[in-house]
Design a protein around this motif. Structure first.
Motif, mmCIF file in Angstrom:
data_model
loop_
_atom_site.group_PDB
_atom_site.id
_atom_site.type_symbol
_atom_site.label_atom_id
_atom_site.label_comp_id
_atom_site.label_asym_id
_atom_site.label_seq_id
_atom_site.Cartn_x
_atom_site.Cartn_y
_atom_site.Cartn_z
ATOM 1 N N LEU A 55 0.825 -1.222 -0.028
ATOM 2 C CA LEU A 55 0.117 0.110 -0.208
ATOM 3 C C LEU A 55 0.981 1.166 -0.007
ATOM 4 C CD1 LEU A 55 -2.955 -0.765 2.401
ATOM 5 C CD2 LEU A 55 -2.844 -0.838 0.212
ATOM 6 N N MET A 56 1.123 1.907 -1.292
ATOM 7 C CA MET A 56 1.988 2.724 -1.495
ATOM 8 C C MET A 56 1.339 4.276 -1.396
ATOM 9 S SD MET A 56 5.502 3.412 -2.173
ATOM 10 C CE MET A 56 5.845 1.834 -3.096
ATOM 11 N N ASP A 57 1.953 5.154 -0.477
ATOM 12 C CA ASP A 57 1.480 6.559 -0.728
ATOM 13 C C ASP A 57 2.341 7.049 -1.800
ATOM 14 O OD1 ASP A 57 0.413 9.185 -0.031
ATOM 15 O OD2 ASP A 57 1.984 9.631 1.391
ATOM 16 N N ILE A 58 1.601 8.238 -2.438
ATOM 17 C CA ILE A 58 2.228 8.782 -3.641
ATOM 18 C C ILE A 58 3.363 9.651 -3.247
ATOM 19 C CG2 ILE A 58 2.101 10.410 -5.621
ATOM 20 C CD1 ILE A 58 -0.501 8.905 -6.526
ATOM 21 N N ARG A 59 3.177 10.670 -2.252
ATOM 22 C CA ARG A 59 3.704 11.755 -2.182
ATOM 23 C C ARG A 59 4.418 11.497 -0.533
ATOM 24 N NH1 ARG A 59 -0.680 15.873 -3.638
ATOM 25 N NH2 ARG A 59 -0.642 15.877 -6.070
ATOM 26 N N MET A 60 5.952 11.321 -0.816
ATOM 27 C CA MET A 60 6.794 11.158 0.415
ATOM 28 C C MET A 60 8.073 11.789 0.264
ATOM 29 S SD MET A 60 6.211 6.914 1.080
ATOM 30 C CE MET A 60 6.461 6.407 -0.496
ATOM 31 N N PRO A 61 8.503 11.980 1.265
ATOM 32 C CA PRO A 61 9.929 12.725 1.137
ATOM 33 C C PRO A 61 11.129 11.949 0.575
ATOM 34 C CG PRO A 61 9.701 12.093 3.471
ATOM 35 C CD PRO A 61 8.503 11.774 2.772
ATOM 36 N N THR A 87 -3.909 7.784 -2.358
ATOM 37 C CA THR A 87 -4.049 8.987 -2.822
ATOM 38 C C THR A 87 -4.950 9.670 -2.257
ATOM 39 O OG1 THR A 87 -4.133 10.535 -4.743
ATOM 40 C CG2 THR A 87 -5.454 8.662 -4.884
ATOM 41 N N THR A 88 -5.218 11.162 -2.150
ATOM 42 C CA THR A 88 -6.093 11.597 -1.264
ATOM 43 C C THR A 88 -7.355 12.068 -2.210
ATOM 44 O OG1 THR A 88 -4.409 12.832 -0.071
ATOM 45 C CG2 THR A 88 -6.564 13.944 -0.055
ATOM 46 N N PHE A 106 -5.634 1.621 -7.432
ATOM 47 C CA PHE A 106 -5.340 2.997 -6.555
ATOM 48 C C PHE A 106 -6.698 2.698 -5.761
ATOM 49 C CE2 PHE A 106 -7.279 4.910 -10.056
ATOM 50 C CZ PHE A 106 -8.370 5.875 -9.562
ATOM 51 N N LEU A 107 -6.473 3.506 -4.535
ATOM 52 C CA LEU A 107 -7.414 3.634 -3.435
ATOM 53 C C LEU A 107 -7.207 5.047 -2.838
ATOM 54 C CD1 LEU A 107 -7.498 0.272 -1.480
ATOM 55 C CD2 LEU A 107 -9.322 0.970 -3.147
ATOM 56 N N THR A 108 -8.663 5.786 -2.662
ATOM 57 C CA THR A 108 -8.344 6.937 -2.013
ATOM 58 C C THR A 108 -8.299 6.527 -0.485
ATOM 59 O OG1 THR A 108 -10.731 7.196 -1.495
ATOM 60 C CG2 THR A 108 -9.551 8.183 -3.658
ATOM 61 N N LYS A 109 -7.435 7.605 0.131
ATOM 62 C CA LYS A 109 -7.328 7.415 1.807
ATOM 63 C C LYS A 109 -8.633 7.546 2.455
ATOM 64 C CE LYS A 109 -2.723 9.004 1.924
ATOM 65 N NZ LYS A 109 -1.530 9.605 2.555
ATOM 66 N N GLU A 110 -9.998 7.619 1.897
ATOM 67 C CA GLU A 110 -11.137 7.826 2.536
ATOM 68 C C GLU A 110 -11.850 6.415 2.300
ATOM 69 O OE1 GLU A 110 -10.007 10.117 0.519
ATOM 70 O OE2 GLU A 110 -9.270 11.517 1.888
#
Length: 225
Positions: A55-61, A87-88, A106-110
């Motif tokens: 489960l991978m977030d798109i935006r990370m540092p 994603t949001t 993909f899935l939204t975080k909601e």
């Protein structure tokens, strides 16, 4: 069957929430095998923990989720590992880039708890297209910006006319059963055509078929199913 899941998100609270949701599964044994706060860490943990699903977030540092996805799906040491992008917003342009990089959906975080668990189980079983309608909308929204690509069109010549028709219907969001009904064939035959198309085109899954169909011009934005 135990499904091994790796969580990659730079927010510890988000990771804790998803871990809790996955632990409540009754129909599937979902086990979180690692947590990553950066793309680099996600790549490293994927090679050492061998998850079935990330489960991978798109935006990370640092390394973002798109680059991390590209590394993971290309790693021959974990060929069965699949990535679901978190994603949001489902209209995020980065989602399309992540799908092109090899993400299986993909899935939204909601996302609702039950939907999350079903999605993880589905992707682990090889069912790439989690939400045909939403995935099609994202691909359609961004794929047409560059117009049909000659290279993509050339790749389609490897398919028979029936296989091209099946790929077109996949890109329009139809399920195997719907494709079978449309073409008056059995669902098994429809699935066989899709499997052969994936092999001939050397793509990872149905999501990649959808992207290629749009990039080649086989399907154009606004086409009706």
């Amino acid at each position: 069957m135990t499904i091994r899941v790796l969580l990659a998100d730079d927010q510890a609270l988000v990771r804790a929430g998803f871990r809790s949701l996955l632990a409540r599964s009754r129909s599937h044994d979902l086990v979180v095998v690692g947590e990553a706060a950066t793309g680099e860490e996600a790549v490293r943990l994927a090679t050492t923990t061998h998850p079935d699903v990330v489960l991978m977030d798109i935006r990370m540092p640092g390394m973002d989720g798109i680059t991390a996805t590209r590394h993971i799906v290309a790693d021959r040491a974990i060929p069965g590992c699949r990535v679901i992008i978190l994603t949001t917003f489902d209209t995020d342009e980065h989602v399309f880039a992540a799908l092109r990089a090899g993400a299986s959906g993909f899935l939204t975080k909601e996302v609702e708890p039950g939907e999350l668990r079903r999605a993880v189980a589905a992707v682990a079983a090889g069912d790439a297209l989690l939400s045909p309608g939403v995935t099609r909308r994202v691909v359609e929204q961004f794929a047409h910006r560059q117009g049909p690509a000659p290279v993509a069109r050339e790749r389609l010549t490897a398919l028979t006319s029936r296989e091209q028709e099946v790929v077109r219907l996949v890109a329009l969001g139809l399920s195997n059963d719907e494709i079978a009904a449309r073409l008056t064939i059995s669902p098994f035959t429809a699935k066989t055509h899709i499997t052969r198309a994936i092999a001939k085109l050397d793509v990872r899954d149905r999501v990649q078929l959808v992207i290629l169909a749009y990039e080649s011009g086989l399907v154009r934005p606004g086409d009706a199913s």
